[in-house]
Design a protein around this motif. Structure first.
Motif, PDB file in Angstrom:
ATOM      1  N   GLY B   1     -12.399  -1.659   0.234  1.00  0.00           N
ATOM      2  CA  GLY B   1     -13.538  -1.032   0.855  1.00  0.00           C
ATOM      3  C   GLY B   1     -13.825  -1.604   2.236  1.00  0.00           C
ATOM      4  N   ALA B   2     -14.809  -0.995   2.903  1.00  0.00           N
ATOM      5  CA  ALA B   2     -15.235  -1.423   4.237  1.00  0.00           C
ATOM      6  C   ALA B   2     -14.094  -1.369   5.244  1.00  0.00           C
ATOM      7  CB  ALA B   2     -15.848  -2.812   4.201  1.00  0.00           C
ATOM      8  N   VAL B   3     -13.494  -0.217   5.377  1.00  0.00           N
ATOM      9  CA  VAL B   3     -12.364  -0.039   6.284  1.00  0.00           C
ATOM     10  C   VAL B   3     -12.829   0.656   7.552  1.00  0.00           C
ATOM     11  CG1 VAL B   3     -10.082   0.994   6.580  1.00  0.00           C
ATOM     12  CG2 VAL B   3     -10.774   0.104   4.342  1.00  0.00           C
ATOM     13  N   VAL B   4     -12.379   0.098   8.666  1.00  0.00           N
ATOM     14  CA  VAL B   4     -12.654   0.684   9.975  1.00  0.00           C
ATOM     15  C   VAL B   4     -11.320   1.015  10.630  1.00  0.00           C
ATOM     16  CG1 VAL B   4     -13.647   0.293  12.256  1.00  0.00           C
ATOM     17  CG2 VAL B   4     -14.810  -0.588  10.210  1.00  0.00           C
ATOM     18  N   SER B   5     -11.199   2.224  11.098  1.00  0.00           N
ATOM     19  CA  SER B   5      -9.956   2.619  11.762  1.00  0.00           C
ATOM     20  C   SER B   5     -10.208   2.866  13.239  1.00  0.00           C
ATOM     21  CB  SER B   5      -9.371   3.877  11.114  1.00  0.00           C
ATOM     22  OG  SER B   5     -10.169   5.007  11.418  1.00  0.00           O
ATOM     23  N   GLN B   6      -9.158   2.749  14.016  1.00  0.00           N
ATOM     24  CA  GLN B   6      -9.222   3.066  15.438  1.00  0.00           C
ATOM     25  C   GLN B   6      -8.038   3.944  15.788  1.00  0.00           C
ATOM     26  OE1 GLN B   6     -10.623  -1.267  16.919  1.00  0.00           O
ATOM     27  NE2 GLN B   6     -10.154   0.119  18.611  1.00  0.00           N
ATOM     28  N   HIS B   7      -8.303   4.857  16.713  1.00  0.00           N
ATOM     29  CA  HIS B   7      -7.233   5.748  17.158  1.00  0.00           C
ATOM     30  C   HIS B   7      -7.390   6.018  18.641  1.00  0.00           C
ATOM     31  CE1 HIS B   7      -4.255   8.941  17.006  1.00  0.00           C
ATOM     32  NE2 HIS B   7      -5.069   9.638  17.754  1.00  0.00           N
ATOM     33  N   PRO B   8      -6.331   5.916  19.433  1.00  0.00           N
ATOM     34  CA  PRO B   8      -4.988   5.530  19.016  1.00  0.00           C
ATOM     35  C   PRO B   8      -4.869   4.011  18.892  1.00  0.00           C
ATOM     36  CG  PRO B   8      -5.028   5.939  21.357  1.00  0.00           C
ATOM     37  CD  PRO B   8      -6.420   6.240  20.855  1.00  0.00           C
ATOM     38  N   SER B   9      -3.755   3.552  18.360  1.00  0.00           N
ATOM     39  CA  SER B   9      -3.525   2.109  18.288  1.00  0.00           C
ATOM     40  C   SER B   9      -2.990   1.597  19.619  1.00  0.00           C
ATOM     41  CB  SER B   9      -2.555   1.783  17.161  1.00  0.00           C
ATOM     42  OG  SER B   9      -1.340   2.488  17.342  1.00  0.00           O
ATOM     43  N   ARG B  10      -2.240   2.468  20.306  1.00  0.00           N
ATOM     44  CA  ARG B  10      -1.727   2.100  21.632  1.00  0.00           C
ATOM     45  C   ARG B  10      -1.819   3.325  22.520  1.00  0.00           C
ATOM     46  NH1 ARG B  10       1.706  -2.327  22.178  1.00  0.00           N
ATOM     47  NH2 ARG B  10       2.173  -3.436  20.245  1.00  0.00           N
ATOM     48  N   VAL B  11      -2.127   3.099  23.767  1.00  0.00           N
ATOM     49  CA  VAL B  11      -2.135   4.202  24.720  1.00  0.00           C
ATOM     50  C   VAL B  11      -1.754   3.675  26.096  1.00  0.00           C
ATOM     51  CG1 VAL B  11      -4.637   3.958  25.085  1.00  0.00           C
ATOM     52  CG2 VAL B  11      -3.505   6.093  25.695  1.00  0.00           C
ATOM     53  N   ILE B  12      -0.902   4.460  26.740  1.00  0.00           N
ATOM     54  CA  ILE B  12      -0.501   4.172  28.121  1.00  0.00           C
ATOM     55  C   ILE B  12      -0.940   5.351  28.967  1.00  0.00           C
ATOM     56  CG2 ILE B  12       1.431   3.727  29.672  1.00  0.00           C
ATOM     57  CD1 ILE B  12       2.971   2.650  27.235  1.00  0.00           C
ATOM     58  N   CYS B  13      -1.616   5.075  30.052  1.00  0.00           N
ATOM     59  CA  CYS B  13      -2.084   6.185  30.884  1.00  0.00           C
ATOM     60  C   CYS B  13      -1.894   5.841  32.356  1.00  0.00           C
ATOM     61  CB  CYS B  13      -3.554   6.501  30.591  1.00  0.00           C
ATOM     62  SG  CYS B  13      -4.702   5.223  31.134  1.00  0.00           S
ATOM     63  N   LYS B  14      -1.990   6.869  33.167  1.00  0.00           N
ATOM     64  CA  LYS B  14      -1.872   6.678  34.606  1.00  0.00           C
ATOM     65  C   LYS B  14      -3.219   6.299  35.194  1.00  0.00           C
ATOM     66  CE  LYS B  14       1.962   9.885  35.370  1.00  0.00           C
ATOM     67  NZ  LYS B  14       2.402  11.101  36.091  1.00  0.00           N
ATOM     68  N   SER B  15      -3.171   5.571  36.271  1.00  0.00           N
ATOM     69  CA  SER B  15      -4.385   5.181  36.960  1.00  0.00           C
ATOM     70  C   SER B  15      -5.162   6.421  37.405  1.00  0.00           C
ATOM     71  CB  SER B  15      -4.013   4.336  38.185  1.00  0.00           C
ATOM     72  OG  SER B  15      -5.148   3.791  38.786  1.00  0.00           O
ATOM     73  N   GLY B  16      -6.461   6.405  37.169  1.00  0.00           N
ATOM     74  CA  GLY B  16      -7.297   7.527  37.561  1.00  0.00           C
ATOM     75  C   GLY B  16      -7.626   8.487  36.436  1.00  0.00           C
ATOM     76  N   THR B  17      -6.902   8.398  35.354  1.00  0.00           N
ATOM     77  CA  THR B  17      -7.174   9.276  34.209  1.00  0.00           C
ATOM     78  C   THR B  17      -8.198   8.628  33.282  1.00  0.00           C
ATOM     79  OG1 THR B  17      -5.351   8.353  32.928  1.00  0.00           O
ATOM     80  CG2 THR B  17      -4.869  10.265  34.318  1.00  0.00           C
ATOM     81  N   SER B  18      -8.705   9.427  32.342  1.00  0.00           N
ATOM     82  CA  SER B  18      -9.676   8.918  31.366  1.00  0.00           C
ATOM     83  C   SER B  18      -9.034   8.833  29.994  1.00  0.00           C
ATOM     84  CB  SER B  18     -10.903   9.836  31.316  1.00  0.00           C
ATOM     85  OG  SER B  18     -11.607   9.789  32.535  1.00  0.00           O
ATOM     86  N   VAL B  19      -9.443   7.877  29.240  1.00  0.00           N
ATOM     87  CA  VAL B  19      -8.882   7.652  27.908  1.00  0.00           C
ATOM     88  C   VAL B  19     -10.006   7.515  26.899  1.00  0.00           C
ATOM     89  CG1 VAL B  19      -7.573   6.052  26.467  1.00  0.00           C
ATOM     90  CG2 VAL B  19      -6.850   6.477  28.829  1.00  0.00           C
ATOM     91  N   LYS B  20      -9.875   8.215  25.785  1.00  0.00           N
ATOM     92  CA  LYS B  20     -10.885   8.136  24.731  1.00  0.00           C
ATOM     93  C   LYS B  20     -10.333   7.384  23.529  1.00  0.00           C
ATOM     94  CE  LYS B  20     -13.631  11.625  23.598  1.00  0.00           C
ATOM     95  NZ  LYS B  20     -14.124  12.900  23.006  1.00  0.00           N
TER      96      LYS B  20
END
Lengths: 112, 119
Positions: B1-20
Protein backbone atom coordinates in the motif's frame (compact mmCIF):
# COMPACT_ATOMS: atom_id res chain seq x y z
CA UNK A 1 26.41 25.50 7.69
CA UNK A 2 23.62 23.27 6.56
CA UNK A 3 20.68 22.39 8.80
CA UNK A 4 21.33 18.66 8.56
CA UNK A 5 24.81 17.29 7.95
CA UNK A 6 26.06 13.80 7.31
CA UNK A 7 29.15 12.26 5.84
CA UNK A 8 28.92 11.43 2.14
CA UNK A 9 30.37 7.92 2.01
CA UNK A 10 30.67 4.78 4.09
CA UNK A 11 32.14 1.48 3.00
CA UNK A 12 31.71 -1.70 5.03
CA UNK A 13 32.22 -5.41 4.60
CA UNK A 14 29.24 -7.71 4.34
CA UNK A 15 28.27 -9.01 7.76
CA UNK A 16 29.78 -6.09 9.65
CA UNK A 17 27.76 -3.37 11.33
CA UNK A 18 27.33 0.00 9.64
CA UNK A 19 26.97 3.23 11.56
CA UNK A 20 25.80 6.33 9.73
CA UNK A 21 26.00 9.60 11.64
CA UNK A 22 24.07 12.82 11.32
CA UNK A 23 24.04 16.17 13.06
CA UNK A 24 21.31 18.79 12.97
CA UNK A 25 21.07 22.34 14.15
CA UNK A 26 17.46 23.00 15.12
CA UNK A 27 16.81 22.28 18.78
CA UNK A 28 13.07 22.42 18.15
CA UNK A 29 13.19 19.40 15.87
CA UNK A 30 10.39 17.08 16.83
CA UNK A 31 10.99 14.06 14.62
CA UNK A 32 14.20 12.67 13.24
CA UNK A 33 14.06 10.29 10.29
CA UNK A 34 16.19 7.92 8.30
CA UNK A 35 15.27 7.35 4.67
CA UNK A 36 16.78 4.91 2.17
CA UNK A 37 17.13 5.64 -1.52
CA UNK A 38 18.08 2.92 -3.94
CA UNK A 39 19.50 3.84 -7.37
CA UNK A 40 16.98 5.60 -9.58
CA UNK A 41 14.24 5.31 -7.00
CA UNK A 42 12.39 7.52 -4.57
CA UNK A 43 12.91 7.62 -0.83
CA UNK A 44 11.68 4.97 1.54
CA UNK A 45 11.14 5.80 5.20
CA UNK A 46 13.18 3.32 7.23
CA UNK A 47 12.51 4.54 10.71
CA UNK A 48 11.92 7.65 12.75
CA UNK A 49 12.36 8.71 16.35
CA UNK A 50 10.69 11.30 18.54
CA UNK A 51 13.01 13.94 19.90
CA UNK A 52 12.20 12.87 23.46
CA UNK A 53 13.53 9.37 22.86
CA UNK A 54 17.12 8.20 23.14
CA UNK A 55 16.95 5.00 21.20
CA UNK A 56 14.73 3.02 18.91
CA UNK A 57 15.35 -0.48 17.64
CA UNK A 58 13.62 -2.14 14.72
CA UNK A 59 15.03 -5.51 13.70
CA UNK A 60 18.53 -4.83 12.31
CA UNK A 61 18.18 -1.08 12.67
CA UNK A 62 19.09 0.87 15.80
CA UNK A 63 18.64 4.62 16.00
CA UNK A 64 20.43 6.57 18.69
CA UNK A 65 19.62 10.19 19.46
CA UNK A 66 21.75 12.52 21.54
CA UNK A 67 19.54 15.55 21.80
CA UNK A 68 22.07 17.56 23.76
CA UNK A 69 24.64 17.24 20.99
CA UNK A 70 21.98 17.16 18.25
CA UNK A 71 23.47 13.94 16.95
CA UNK A 72 21.58 11.09 15.35
CA UNK A 73 22.96 7.76 14.23
CA UNK A 74 21.68 4.74 12.37
CA UNK A 75 23.26 1.37 13.04
CA UNK A 76 22.60 -1.47 10.62
CA UNK A 77 23.55 -4.83 12.07
CA UNK A 78 24.79 -7.66 9.84
CA UNK A 79 24.97 -5.39 6.80
CA UNK A 80 24.06 -7.07 3.53
CA UNK A 81 24.80 -6.15 -0.07
CA UNK A 82 21.13 -5.27 -0.45
CA UNK A 83 21.66 -2.51 2.10
CA UNK A 84 23.84 -0.63 -0.39
CA UNK A 85 22.00 2.63 -1.00
CA UNK A 86 21.98 6.28 -0.04
CA UNK A 87 20.71 6.97 3.47
CA UNK A 88 19.21 10.35 4.24
CA UNK A 89 18.88 11.84 7.67
CA UNK A 90 16.02 14.30 8.08
CA UNK A 91 14.32 16.35 10.76
CA UNK A 92 10.95 17.99 11.02
CA UNK A 93 9.09 20.19 13.49
CA UNK A 94 5.62 21.46 14.00
CA UNK A 95 6.60 24.97 12.96
CA UNK A 96 7.58 23.58 9.59
CA UNK A 97 4.35 21.62 9.14
CA UNK A 98 6.40 18.49 9.74
CA UNK A 99 7.93 18.73 6.27
CA UNK A 100 11.33 17.03 6.53
CA UNK A 101 14.57 18.88 5.97
CA UNK A 102 17.05 16.45 4.48
CA UNK A 103 20.78 16.02 4.72
CA UNK A 104 22.85 15.32 1.62
CA UNK A 105 22.74 11.59 2.11
CA UNK A 106 25.38 9.01 2.96
CA UNK A 107 26.23 6.54 0.24
CA UNK A 108 26.66 3.13 1.88
CA UNK A 109 28.69 0.62 -0.10
CA UNK A 110 28.69 -2.96 1.12
CA UNK A 111 31.39 -5.17 -0.33
CA UNK A 112 31.84 -8.93 0.02
CA UNK B 1 0.00 0.00 0.00
CA UNK B 2 0.81 3.71 -0.10
CA UNK B 3 2.23 3.72 -3.61
CA UNK B 4 3.12 6.90 -5.44
CA UNK B 5 3.93 6.82 -9.12
CA UNK B 6 5.57 9.36 -11.38
CA UNK B 7 5.43 9.67 -15.12
CA UNK B 8 7.59 9.84 -17.08
CA UNK B 9 10.55 8.27 -15.31
CA UNK B 10 12.95 9.90 -17.75
CA UNK B 11 12.52 12.71 -20.22
CA UNK B 12 14.87 14.49 -22.57
CA UNK B 13 13.74 17.72 -24.13
CA UNK B 14 15.08 20.62 -26.12
CA UNK B 15 15.82 23.94 -24.54
CA UNK B 16 12.80 26.23 -24.65
CA UNK B 17 10.17 23.52 -24.55
CA UNK B 18 7.87 22.69 -21.64
CA UNK B 19 7.74 19.39 -19.83
CA UNK B 20 4.95 18.02 -17.66
CA UNK B 21 5.61 15.52 -14.89
CA UNK B 22 2.74 13.64 -13.25
CA UNK B 23 2.59 12.41 -9.68
CA UNK B 24 -0.16 9.99 -8.69
CA UNK B 25 -1.15 8.40 -5.41
CA UNK B 26 -2.33 4.97 -6.54
CA UNK B 27 -4.10 3.57 -3.49
CA UNK B 28 -4.84 6.55 -1.32
CA UNK B 29 -6.07 10.09 -1.51
CA UNK B 30 -3.65 12.92 -1.00
CA UNK B 31 -4.80 16.40 -0.11
CA UNK B 32 -1.18 17.46 0.07
CA UNK B 33 1.63 16.55 -2.26
CA UNK B 34 5.18 17.84 -2.37
CA UNK B 35 7.66 18.46 -5.17
CA UNK B 36 11.39 18.13 -4.56
CA UNK B 37 14.43 18.62 -6.70
CA UNK B 38 17.58 16.60 -6.17
CA UNK B 39 21.01 17.41 -7.58
CA UNK B 40 23.77 14.80 -7.66
CA UNK B 41 25.32 14.25 -4.25
CA UNK B 42 22.92 16.81 -2.80
CA UNK B 43 19.96 16.63 -0.52
CA UNK B 44 16.38 16.92 -1.64
CA UNK B 45 15.32 20.51 -1.94
CA UNK B 46 11.65 21.21 -1.37
CA UNK B 47 10.31 23.25 -4.25
CA UNK B 48 6.65 23.57 -3.38
CA UNK B 49 3.72 22.16 -1.48
CA UNK B 50 0.81 21.23 -3.69
CA UNK B 51 -2.66 21.52 -2.18
CA UNK B 52 -5.68 19.94 -3.83
CA UNK B 53 -8.06 22.54 -5.14
CA UNK B 54 -5.92 25.53 -4.26
CA UNK B 55 -2.71 27.23 -5.24
CA UNK B 56 0.61 25.66 -4.50
CA UNK B 57 2.90 27.13 -1.88
CA UNK B 58 6.35 27.73 -3.28
CA UNK B 59 9.58 27.79 -1.32
CA UNK B 60 11.74 30.87 -1.37
CA UNK B 61 13.75 31.16 -4.55
CA UNK B 62 11.52 28.88 -6.62
CA UNK B 63 9.90 30.64 -9.55
CA UNK B 64 6.20 29.84 -9.61
CA UNK B 65 5.87 30.91 -13.25
CA UNK B 66 8.71 28.62 -14.19
CA UNK B 67 7.48 25.58 -12.27
CA UNK B 68 3.71 25.35 -12.65
CA UNK B 69 1.96 23.05 -10.22
CA UNK B 70 -1.59 21.82 -10.57
CA UNK B 71 -3.30 19.58 -8.03
CA UNK B 72 -6.65 19.10 -9.63
CA UNK B 73 -7.69 15.89 -7.90
CA UNK B 74 -6.99 14.00 -4.71
CA UNK B 75 -4.75 11.56 -6.55
CA UNK B 76 -2.90 13.67 -9.10
CA UNK B 77 -0.49 16.57 -9.01
CA UNK B 78 1.44 17.81 -12.02
CA UNK B 79 4.62 19.83 -12.29
CA UNK B 80 5.24 21.63 -15.56
CA UNK B 81 8.70 22.99 -16.20
CA UNK B 82 8.09 25.83 -18.64
CA UNK B 83 10.65 27.04 -21.17
CA UNK B 84 13.15 24.53 -19.90
CA UNK B 85 16.86 25.29 -19.93
CA UNK B 86 19.87 23.04 -19.33
CA UNK B 87 20.15 24.29 -15.74
CA UNK B 88 16.70 22.81 -15.09
CA UNK B 89 18.14 19.35 -15.67
CA UNK B 90 17.70 17.46 -12.43
CA UNK B 91 15.96 14.62 -10.65
CA UNK B 92 12.46 15.66 -9.62
CA UNK B 93 10.75 13.69 -6.87
CA UNK B 94 7.21 14.02 -5.63
CA UNK B 95 5.71 12.79 -2.38
CA UNK B 96 2.24 12.60 -0.93
CA UNK B 97 0.59 12.44 2.45
CA UNK B 98 -2.33 10.10 2.94
CA UNK B 99 -5.40 12.23 3.73
CA UNK B 100 -6.75 9.45 5.94
CA UNK B 101 -3.71 9.73 8.16
CA UNK B 102 -2.09 6.44 7.24
CA UNK B 103 1.60 6.38 7.89
CA UNK B 104 3.90 7.40 10.68
CA UNK B 105 3.58 10.95 11.93
CA UNK B 106 2.71 12.94 8.82
CA UNK B 107 4.71 10.47 6.75
CA UNK B 108 5.28 11.33 3.13
CA UNK B 109 5.24 8.55 0.56
CA UNK B 110 7.72 9.20 -2.20
CA UNK B 111 7.49 8.60 -5.90
CA UNK B 112 10.37 7.02 -7.83
CA UNK B 113 11.46 10.31 -9.35
CA UNK B 114 11.73 11.75 -12.86
CA UNK B 115 15.08 12.39 -14.48
CA UNK B 116 14.84 15.51 -16.65
CA UNK B 117 17.58 16.31 -19.13
CA UNK B 118 17.36 19.54 -21.09
CA UNK B 119 19.58 19.74 -24.14
Amino acid sequence: GEDVEQSLFLSVREGDSSVINCTYTDSSSTYLYWYKQEPGAGLQLLTYIFSNMDMKQDQRLTVLLNKKDKHLSLRIADTQTGDSAIYFCAESRSGGSYIPTFGRGTSLIVHP
Amino acid sequence: GAVVSQHPSRVICKSGTSVKIECRSLDFQATTMFWYRQFPKQSLMLMATSNEGSKATYEQGVEKDKFLINHASLTLSTLTVTSAHPEDSSFYICSARDSSGRGSQNEQFFGPGTRLTVL
